[in-house]
Design a protein around this motif. Structure first.
Motif, PDB file in Angstrom:
ATOM      1  N   GLU A  13       9.017 148.442  67.924  1.00 49.86           N
ATOM      2  CA  GLU A  13       8.743 147.607  66.754  1.00 49.86           C
ATOM      3  C   GLU A  13       9.997 146.839  66.333  1.00 49.86           C
ATOM      4  N   VAL A  14      11.122 147.524  66.319  1.00 52.74           N
ATOM      5  CA  VAL A  14      12.385 146.868  65.942  1.00 52.74           C
ATOM      6  C   VAL A  14      12.753 145.800  66.963  1.00 52.74           C
ATOM      7  N   MET A  15      12.611 146.114  68.255  1.00 48.67           N
ATOM      8  CA  MET A  15      12.926 145.120  69.285  1.00 48.67           C
ATOM      9  C   MET A  15      12.030 143.894  69.147  1.00 48.67           C
ATOM     10  N   ASP A  16      10.747 144.101  68.899  1.00 45.25           N
ATOM     11  CA  ASP A  16       9.833 142.979  68.717  1.00 45.25           C
ATOM     12  C   ASP A  16      10.293 142.092  67.565  1.00 45.25           C
ATOM     13  N   ALA A  26      20.051 144.726  59.526  1.00 49.97           N
ATOM     14  CA  ALA A  26      19.204 145.899  59.291  1.00 49.97           C
ATOM     15  C   ALA A  26      18.253 145.647  58.116  1.00 49.97           C
ATOM     16  N   ALA A  27      18.735 145.007  57.062  1.00 54.14           N
ATOM     17  CA  ALA A  27      17.897 144.736  55.891  1.00 54.14           C
ATOM     18  C   ALA A  27      16.763 143.780  56.240  1.00 54.14           C
ATOM     19  N   GLU A  28      17.053 142.745  57.032  1.00 53.90           N
ATOM     20  CA  GLU A  28      16.003 141.797  57.434  1.00 53.90           C
ATOM     21  C   GLU A  28      14.939 142.484  58.291  1.00 53.90           C
ATOM     22  N   ILE A  29      15.385 143.379  59.155  1.00 55.77           N
ATOM     23  CA  ILE A  29      14.449 144.106  60.003  1.00 55.77           C
ATOM     24  C   ILE A  29      13.581 145.014  59.141  1.00 55.77           C
ATOM     25  N   GLN A  30      14.198 145.755  58.235  1.00 48.23           N
ATOM     26  CA  GLN A  30      13.434 146.648  57.365  1.00 48.23           C
ATOM     27  C   GLN A  30      12.402 145.882  56.554  1.00 48.23           C
ATOM     28  N   GLU A  31      12.783 144.722  56.027  1.00 44.47           N
ATOM     29  CA  GLU A  31      11.859 143.897  55.232  1.00 44.47           C
ATOM     30  C   GLU A  31      10.671 143.422  56.060  1.00 44.47           C
ATOM     31  N   SER A  32      10.860 143.241  57.354  1.00 47.73           N
ATOM     32  CA  SER A  32       9.814 142.713  58.227  1.00 47.73           C
ATOM     33  C   SER A  32       8.905 143.789  58.814  1.00 47.73           C
ATOM     34  N   MET A  33       9.289 145.043  58.662  1.00 43.11           N
ATOM     35  CA  MET A  33       8.529 146.127  59.290  1.00 43.11           C
ATOM     36  C   MET A  33       7.274 146.470  58.492  1.00 43.11           C
ATOM     37  N   ALA A  34       6.233 146.828  59.230  1.00 38.69           N
ATOM     38  CA  ALA A  34       5.030 147.372  58.600  1.00 38.69           C
ATOM     39  C   ALA A  34       5.337 148.840  58.303  1.00 38.69           C
ATOM     40  N   ASP A  35       5.078 149.281  57.102  1.00 41.82           N
ATOM     41  CA  ASP A  35       5.346 150.661  56.699  1.00 41.82           C
ATOM     42  C   ASP A  35       6.780 151.054  57.072  1.00 41.82           C
ATOM     43  N   PRO A  36       7.768 150.361  56.494  1.00 45.80           N
ATOM     44  CA  PRO A  36       9.156 150.564  56.917  1.00 45.80           C
ATOM     45  C   PRO A  36       9.699 151.946  56.554  1.00 45.80           C
ATOM     46  N   PRO A  37      10.533 152.493  57.429  1.00 49.31           N
ATOM     47  CA  PRO A  37      11.250 153.720  57.087  1.00 49.31           C
ATOM     48  C   PRO A  37      12.398 153.386  56.135  1.00 49.31           C
ATOM     49  N   THR A  38      13.192 154.369  55.790  1.00 48.37           N
ATOM     50  CA  THR A  38      14.339 154.128  54.912  1.00 48.37           C
ATOM     51  C   THR A  38      15.352 153.221  55.613  1.00 48.37           C
TER      52      THR A  38
END
Length: 127
Positions: A13-16, A26-38
């Motif tokens: 998911e992160v690679m995608d 890291a913050a941009e990735i977290q914001e873009s994730m579905a059901d993001p972890p911490t």
């Protein structure tokens, strides 16, 4: 060149997302994730991906910017080879038929002409 280590579901998911964003913090990735972890978990996933050789990081002020080590074109080709082999038994015809079925609406005349030209070129080249 040896293949890179395989990925977990979250790593994929992160690679995608990194490929989609081209490079990201890291913050941009977290914001873009579905059901993001911490945030800490995202940083841990990124660190693992760097250690596995899938990502590189470079300082960008107080944060790090992550980029894929494999160019997008090469990653697309690798992914398509995997999809063709896994889901279509190496049948290009089956994959194209499925893509056309999934397409909402009709192909434009320009898209139709480009696809036809690609098929003709491949035939001329013996592919």
């Amino acid at each position: 060149m040896s293949p890179l280590p395989s990925l977990s579901r979250r790593e994929r998911e992160v690679m995608d997302l990194v490929y989609e964003l081209e490079n990201a913090t890291a913050a941009e990735i977290q914001e873009s994730m579905a059901d993001p972890p911490t945030y800490s978990a995202v940083r841990s996933i990124l660190r693992n991906l760097v250690e596995k050789g899938h990502l590189v990081s470079e300082p960008d002020g107080p944060r790090y910017l992550y980029s894929p080590t494999m160019p997008a074109l090469r990653a697309r080709r690798s992914a398509m080879r995997h999809v063709l082999r896994t889901f279509f038994g190496d049948s290009v015809e089956g994959a194209v038929a499925t893509l056309l079925e999934l397409r909402e609406g009709n192909l434009s005349s320009e898209e139709h002409a480009r696809l036809k030209a690609m098929i003709e070129k491949a035939a001329e080249e013996g592919r």
